[in-house]
Scaffold this motif. Structure first.
Motif, PDB file in Angstrom:
ATOM      1  N   GLY A 161       4.457 -44.381 -23.251  1.00 24.17           N
ATOM      2  CA  GLY A 161       5.399 -45.049 -22.997  1.00 24.17           C
ATOM      3  C   GLY A 161       5.055 -46.671 -22.755  1.00 24.17           C
ATOM      4  N   VAL A 162       6.312 -47.430 -22.087  1.00 24.87           N
ATOM      5  CA  VAL A 162       5.859 -48.690 -21.898  1.00 24.87           C
ATOM      6  C   VAL A 162       6.610 -48.796 -20.225  1.00 24.87           C
TER       7      VAL A 162
ATOM      8  N   ALA B 227       7.504 -54.945 -27.154  1.00 20.94           N
ATOM      9  CA  ALA B 227       7.326 -53.995 -28.424  1.00 20.94           C
ATOM     10  C   ALA B 227       5.967 -54.063 -28.910  1.00 20.94           C
TER      11      ALA B 227
ATOM     12  N   ASP C 296       4.525 -50.800 -27.608  1.00 17.76           N
ATOM     13  CA  ASP C 296       5.436 -49.501 -27.783  1.00 17.76           C
ATOM     14  C   ASP C 296       4.373 -48.841 -29.243  1.00 17.76           C
TER      15      ASP C 296
ATOM     16  N   ASN D 285       4.539 -45.925 -30.329  1.00 18.62           N
ATOM     17  CA  ASN D 285       5.382 -45.184 -30.853  1.00 18.62           C
ATOM     18  C   ASN D 285       6.109 -45.877 -32.111  1.00 18.62           C
TER      19      ASN D 285
ATOM     20  N   LEU E  39      10.858 -49.534 -31.061  1.00 17.73           N
ATOM     21  CA  LEU E  39      11.563 -50.700 -30.623  1.00 17.73           C
ATOM     22  C   LEU E  39      11.501 -51.795 -31.829  1.00 17.73           C
TER      23      LEU E  39
ATOM     24  N   PRO F 249       1.212 -50.864 -21.907  1.00 18.21           N
ATOM     25  CA  PRO F 249       1.427 -49.426 -22.302  1.00 18.21           C
ATOM     26  C   PRO F 249       1.219 -48.382 -21.071  1.00 18.21           C
TER      27      PRO F 249
ATOM     28  N   PHE G 162      10.538 -44.842 -22.771  1.00 18.28           N
ATOM     29  CA  PHE G 162      10.121 -43.557 -23.095  1.00 18.28           C
ATOM     30  C   PHE G 162       9.534 -42.620 -22.072  1.00 18.28           C
TER      31      PHE G 162
ATOM     32  N   GLN H 165      15.628 -40.154 -27.035  1.00 19.04           N
ATOM     33  CA  GLN H 165      14.511 -41.090 -26.430  1.00 19.04           C
ATOM     34  C   GLN H 165      15.108 -41.451 -25.153  1.00 19.04           C
TER      35      GLN H 165
END
Length: 295
Positions: free
Chosen positions: A34-35, A86, A89, A91, A94, A152, A196, A250
């Motif tokens: 996540g962030v 972002a 992120d 993942n 974003l 992060p 997240f 999400q």
């Protein structure tokens, strides 16, 4: 999403160091990336477009302040500069540029709360200036603005989502897992936003509630089975698709109660914004769901 290699190494070391070798496979599989955003001092509003929580938003000159269904100005909650956020992120869900802004109506009841999530592109961010509401907003209060600093994070399953049988054994108690939970998250004193990961909850059904409303417009009746049946019907009887929708839901943002800013979500709870993975990738921030959890 699989953990990045460096995160896998870090997490495996933490699990072994804390005596959780028995749960390595489970926690490697369920820990999410996540962030987190922490407060970085009161904002001075000198540079528009910076990530901020509370205070006043930066808005393009021609943008109309979001209103509730009865015409009341919504309350500004936060703005996230995607260039700053972002990049953390992993993942890659974003938007890479622009700014996400969050506004709220009255926070009652605790489900299907009226809100707006707005993405401004980079051109709009360049023209954005501080804007004060024209009158009292929906929450009837004013909040102190703080700049935000993103980083992060690793997000293991918390109380509502963890499988107790996987983490407990004859030598390890849930209390010890709870300590490990906070160590893995590396939570800071100033943390106020999480993107997240898992929502803070007593029950593991928030994604069902959000998916049901976004996809069908129906309110959740506190039954995951019934919600899944409704979502399955929405997809013409495709239960596999329905389950995947819930899995892919999400948590776009979790906003904490915070004394410095002045936010207090009922009894010091948290505010949640959810979005379908498909809609997040497509930038459909008009298709989000907002709810509140308070113990």
């Amino acid at each position: 999403m699989q953990l990045q290699e460096k995160n896998r190494i870090k997490l495996e070391r933490q699990l072994k160091d804390n005596g959780f070798e028995h749960a390595i496979n489970y926690l490697m599989e369920t820990t999410r990336q996540g962030v987190r955003c922490a407060k970085a001092g009161e904002t001075d509003y000198i540079k528009p477009g910076r990530s901020r929580v509370g205070g006043d938003p930066d808005l393009p000159p021609q943008f109309a302040w979001p209103l509730t269904s009865d015409g009341t100005p919504m309350t500004f909650l936060a703005q996230l500069n995607m260039c700053d956020v972002a990049k953390h992120d992993v993942n890659e869900l974003l938007p890479k540029t622009g700014m996400l802004s969050f506004f709220l109506g009255i926070d009652e009841p605790a489900y299907n709360i009226e809100h707006r999530v707005i993405w401004f592109d980079e051109t709009e961010v360049l023209t954005a200036v501080r804007r004060e509401p024209s009158g009292e907003t929906a929450l009837e209060d004013t909040y102190v603005g703080y700049d935000l600093e993103a980083r992060p994070s690793l997000e293991p399953p918390g109380y509502a989502y963890v499988d107790m049988e996987q983490v407990e054994n004859d030598e390890v108690t849930f209390g010890e897992y709870d300590d490990l939970f906070y160590e893995i998250r590396d939570q800071k004193d100033g943390d106020i936003i999480q993107l997240f990961g898992y929502p803070t909850e007593q029950h593991d059904d928030s994604e069902y509630e959000a998916a049901l409303m976004i996809l069908t417009g129906k309110e959740y009746e506190y039954s995951m089975d019934k919600a899944l049946d409704e979502i399955t019907a929405h997809f013409g009887g495709d239960k596999t698709k329905a389950k995947q929708e819930v899995t892919d839901m999400q948590m776009l943002l979790e906003l904490e109660t915070d004394d410095d800013v002045g936010f207090c979500w009922w009894d010091a709870g948290v505010l949640h914004f959810f979005i379908r993975k498909e809609d997040l990738i497509a930038g459909r921030f008009d298709r989000t769901y907002c709810s509140l959890y308070s113990s």
